[in-house]
Enzyme design. Structure first.
Site, mmCIF file in Angstrom:
data_model
loop_
_atom_site.group_PDB
_atom_site.id
_atom_site.type_symbol
_atom_site.label_atom_id
_atom_site.label_comp_id
_atom_site.label_asym_id
_atom_site.label_seq_id
_atom_site.Cartn_x
_atom_site.Cartn_y
_atom_site.Cartn_z
ATOM 1 N N SER A 1 0.562 -1.011 0.378
ATOM 2 C CA SER A 1 0.083 0.173 -0.014
ATOM 3 C C SER A 1 1.074 1.244 0.124
ATOM 4 O O SER A 1 0.326 2.407 -0.161
ATOM 5 C CB SER A 1 -1.214 0.250 1.155
ATOM 6 O OG SER A 1 -0.044 0.258 2.477
ATOM 7 N N THR B 1 -39.793 26.017 -9.491
ATOM 8 C CA THR B 1 -40.241 24.246 -9.486
ATOM 9 C C THR B 1 -40.191 23.148 -9.787
ATOM 10 O O THR B 1 -40.525 24.400 -11.592
ATOM 11 C CB THR B 1 -41.501 24.242 -8.362
ATOM 12 O OG1 THR B 1 -42.362 24.706 -8.963
ATOM 13 C CG2 THR B 1 -41.091 25.261 -6.853
ATOM 14 N N HIS B 2 -39.250 22.503 -10.667
ATOM 15 C CA HIS B 2 -39.809 21.582 -11.600
ATOM 16 C C HIS B 2 -39.207 22.515 -12.969
ATOM 17 O O HIS B 2 -39.045 22.060 -14.112
ATOM 18 C CB HIS B 2 -41.345 21.347 -12.144
ATOM 19 C CG HIS B 2 -42.032 20.757 -11.088
ATOM 20 N ND1 HIS B 2 -42.294 19.704 -10.959
ATOM 21 C CD2 HIS B 2 -42.471 21.428 -10.183
ATOM 22 C CE1 HIS B 2 -43.126 19.236 -10.005
ATOM 23 N NE2 HIS B 2 -43.018 20.353 -9.100
ATOM 24 N N SER C 1 -14.439 27.154 -26.832
ATOM 25 C CA SER C 1 -14.598 26.143 -27.872
ATOM 26 C C SER C 1 -13.321 26.130 -29.043
ATOM 27 O O SER C 1 -13.008 27.184 -29.990
ATOM 28 C CB SER C 1 -15.708 25.882 -29.463
ATOM 29 O OG SER C 1 -15.842 25.375 -30.041
ATOM 30 N N ASN D 1 -17.732 28.011 -22.584
ATOM 31 C CA ASN D 1 -18.194 27.332 -21.870
ATOM 32 C C ASN D 1 -17.899 26.821 -20.372
ATOM 33 O O ASN D 1 -16.396 27.355 -19.866
ATOM 34 C CB ASN D 1 -17.560 25.906 -22.292
ATOM 35 C CG ASN D 1 -17.405 25.644 -24.017
ATOM 36 O OD1 ASN D 1 -18.594 26.578 -24.368
ATOM 37 N ND2 ASN D 1 -17.290 25.307 -24.521
ATOM 38 N N TYR E 1 -9.098 -7.019 12.725
ATOM 39 C CA TYR E 1 -8.574 -6.277 11.585
ATOM 40 C C TYR E 1 -8.589 -7.526 10.897
ATOM 41 O O TYR E 1 -8.543 -8.820 10.937
ATOM 42 C CB TYR E 1 -6.799 -5.683 12.314
ATOM 43 C CG TYR E 1 -6.754 -5.259 10.348
ATOM 44 C CD1 TYR E 1 -6.456 -3.768 10.463
ATOM 45 C CD2 TYR E 1 -5.446 -5.910 9.774
ATOM 46 C CE1 TYR E 1 -5.687 -3.018 9.288
ATOM 47 C CE2 TYR E 1 -5.339 -5.885 8.800
ATOM 48 C CZ TYR E 1 -4.875 -4.598 8.434
ATOM 49 O OH TYR E 1 -4.869 -3.967 7.234
ATOM 50 N N GLN F 1 -7.647 -1.565 4.518
ATOM 51 C CA GLN F 1 -6.444 -1.507 3.836
ATOM 52 C C GLN F 1 -7.146 -0.841 2.805
ATOM 53 O O GLN F 1 -6.635 0.251 2.206
ATOM 54 C CB GLN F 1 -4.916 -2.132 3.329
ATOM 55 C CG GLN F 1 -4.363 -1.808 2.413
ATOM 56 C CD GLN F 1 -2.999 -2.520 2.667
ATOM 57 O OE1 GLN F 1 -1.933 -2.565 3.594
ATOM 58 N NE2 GLN F 1 -2.963 -2.587 0.966
ATOM 59 N N LYS G 1 -7.779 3.740 2.731
ATOM 60 C CA LYS G 1 -7.488 4.613 2.621
ATOM 61 C C LYS G 1 -7.057 5.238 0.678
ATOM 62 O O LYS G 1 -8.089 6.396 0.427
ATOM 63 C CB LYS G 1 -5.784 4.391 2.608
ATOM 64 C CG LYS G 1 -5.136 4.078 3.911
ATOM 65 C CD LYS G 1 -4.112 3.648 3.491
ATOM 66 C CE LYS G 1 -4.041 2.695 5.224
ATOM 67 N NZ LYS G 1 -5.005 1.075 4.946
HETATM 68 N N1 ARG Z 1 -0.917 -1.398 5.451
HETATM 69 C C1 ARG Z 1 -1.925 -2.163 6.311
HETATM 70 C C2 ARG Z 1 -3.301 -1.222 6.601
HETATM 71 O O1 ARG Z 1 -3.459 -0.109 5.900
HETATM 72 C C3 ARG Z 1 -1.570 -2.032 7.549
HETATM 73 C C4 ARG Z 1 -2.061 -2.573 8.604
HETATM 74 C C5 ARG Z 1 -1.763 -3.658 8.461
HETATM 75 N N2 ARG Z 1 -1.350 -5.004 9.093
HETATM 76 C C6 ARG Z 1 -1.471 -6.559 9.426
HETATM 77 N N3 ARG Z 1 -1.654 -6.776 10.417
HETATM 78 N N4 ARG Z 1 -0.967 -6.475 8.107
HETATM 79 O O2 ARG Z 1 -4.088 -1.710 6.883
#
Ligand code: ARG
Length: 454
Positions: free
Chosen positions: A18, A149-150, A271, A279, A311, A316, A319
């Site tokens: 990651s 409205t509409h 354009s 535009n 977990y 992961q 993110k």
């Molecule tokens: N890169 C992992 C995440 O974003 C970190 C946590 C990893 N933990 C594990 N037990 N592999 O979730």
């Protein structure tokens, strides 16, 4: 054969790693490591010399990252491993930093800190945008326009009133982002991998160092909780939806057909083929970005759905959803603010569209109500008046007294007085209505809210 030191299969690594996207957590990772090392020494879990070596090692890591000298290695799976690996190269004491900590509580802590920081940023950007709307409303206080409205002309309103409608939508977004502060207030760190740790750590100390109000009470919940990301994404999705409504309206209003407003050149394109065109690209993109942010929210719901405690590597996937939503909504908020600060409205076009007397139909019905006719009946009578006028190609006030007497004997001179310019705008005196006095109250209230915030 150790299960942990084997070089990773490149294909698996491509899926598992990651670091390419989570490196932006580094400031929070460094900050939490500082607090953690300080706490470990304070609780007598590591020595003061180790703490000092770790803290100065972290300073160096920070300098390297800021100076773009930090080297990411092939087998640095994520930001947490990269920083710890480099710290341990700098000082042997680095190997003690992970005492009483797991990447599971570590990553939850970093992300909570990042969410809190960006919820604050979003709030700042919203306040700027709301301030711009208030200024704009003040500058266009008594400009009549048709309310819709509409997307059909309904009743006239003042442009100030229309602009302030967005103020209140963004105010609720502000409150939603504020809730993210509460949602990120419990420190996950100290939960360990899932069950707590074998050391008498001082979690409240770490919480205070990092700006958390308290600690997560349950270690299993702490490492599996991503509610605060859902909360941020939800606030961001609603905010992006509001921005899309604003953007879409600017697109329509910029058309030749409406001609109500014109965005500044810096937010428009020409354009390549048709020289007459301008535009409103930026407004179109505000319109288009919302589903993307909503998609980030629904994706994370999908990731979290059905996950067993605690977990799971699925987490992961939180993110990229979060980061993209942050970048999108912050950019859109900046653009919306600048676009509104530089937009121009066409008073004549707005007024011309608002003087359509048919917009007063409801007011004529209310006039009948004030003369004792039940509203439903009045509604029917005015329907007849409108039909007659339209059939004869006349405006409402062009109907003669005789014609009027035939369809609606209850109507008299008051009818003509009502149709005079603007009379039916200023009659909207109810609280929250469009009469100037009410809009002035609203402006004062909006200014008060802005002064109270931050
Ligand atoms: N890169 C992992 C995440 O974003 C970190 C946590 C990893 N933990 C594990 N037990 N592999 O979730």
């Amino acid at each position: 054969m150790s299960r942990f030191s084997e070089p990773q299969d490149p294909l698996f690594q491509a899926l598992n790693s990651s670091i390419e996207f989570d490196f932006r957590l580094w400031p929070y990772d460094v900050a939490q490591s500082r607090a953690h090392a300080t706490m470990l020494a304070q609780a007598g879990i590591i020595g003061g010399d180790d703490r000092d070596a770790i803290l100065s090692g972290l300073d160096q890591v920070e300098e390297e990252i800021e100076g773009d000298r930090f080297e990411i290695r092939q087998d640095d799976e994520d930001v947490h491993m990269a920083i710890e690996r480099r710290l341990t190269e700098i000082t042997d004491a680095g190997a003690k930093l992970h005492t009483a900590r797991s990447r599971n509580d570590q990553v939850a802590t970093d992300v909570a800190m990042l969410v809190r920081a960006h919820a604050l940023d979003a709030r700042g950007l919203l306040v700027d945008l709301m301030g711009t709307l208030v200024d704009l409303a003040e500058r266009h206080l008594d400009w009549p326009m048709p309310g819709y409205t509409h997307l059909q002309r309904a009743q006239p309103v003042y442009l100030s009133h229309h602009l302030l409608a967005y103020f209140w939508k963004f105010r609720r977004d502000l409150q939603r982002f504020h809730f993210c502060m509460t949602a990120t207030d419990d420190l996950p760190l100290g939960a360990g991998a899932l069950a707590g740790t074998n050391f008498a750590t001082e979690r409240m100390f770490v919480a205070q160092e990092l700006g958390f109000g308290g600690i997560a009470e349950n270690s299993l919940d702490a490492v599996s909780n991503r509610d605060f990301i859902l909360d941020y994404l939800s606030a961001a999705a609603t905010c992006a939806t509001h921005l899309s409504q604003l953007g879409a309206e600017i697109v329509i209003w910029s058309s030749e057909e409406f001609g109500f407003c014109e965005v500044a050149d810096r937010f428009a394109s020409g354009s390549s083929l048709m020289p007459q065109k301008k535009n409103p690209d930026a407004a179109e993109l505000l319109r288009a970005k919302a589903p993307r942010v909503v998609g980030r929210l629904t994706t994370l719901h999908g990731v979290l759905h059905g996950l067993p405690l605690t977990y799971n590597k699925d987490l992961q996937e939180d993110k990229e959803q979060l980061f993209d939503a942050i970048d999108t909504v912050e950019l859109c908020l900046r653009v919306a603010r600048e676009m509104l600060a530089t937009i121009s409205y066409d008073r004549e076009r707005l007024a011309a569209a608002a003087t359509d007397q048919l917009l007063a139909a409801t007011d004529v019905a209310d006039l009948l109500v004030k003369k004792g006719v039940p509203f439903r009946k009045a509604h029917g009578i005015v329907g007849g008046v409108v039909r007659t006028a339209v059939e004869q190609g006349k405006s409402l006030s062009e109907l003669t007294r005789e014609e009027l007497a035939e369809i609606a004997p209850e109507l008299d001179g008051d009818y003509y007085a009502l149709l005079e310019d603007g009379a039916w705008l200023e009659s909207k005196v109810s609280e929250g209505g469009t009469s100037l006095a009410r809009v002035r109250d609203q402006l004062a209230q909006a200014r008060h809210i802005l002064a109270e915030t931050d």
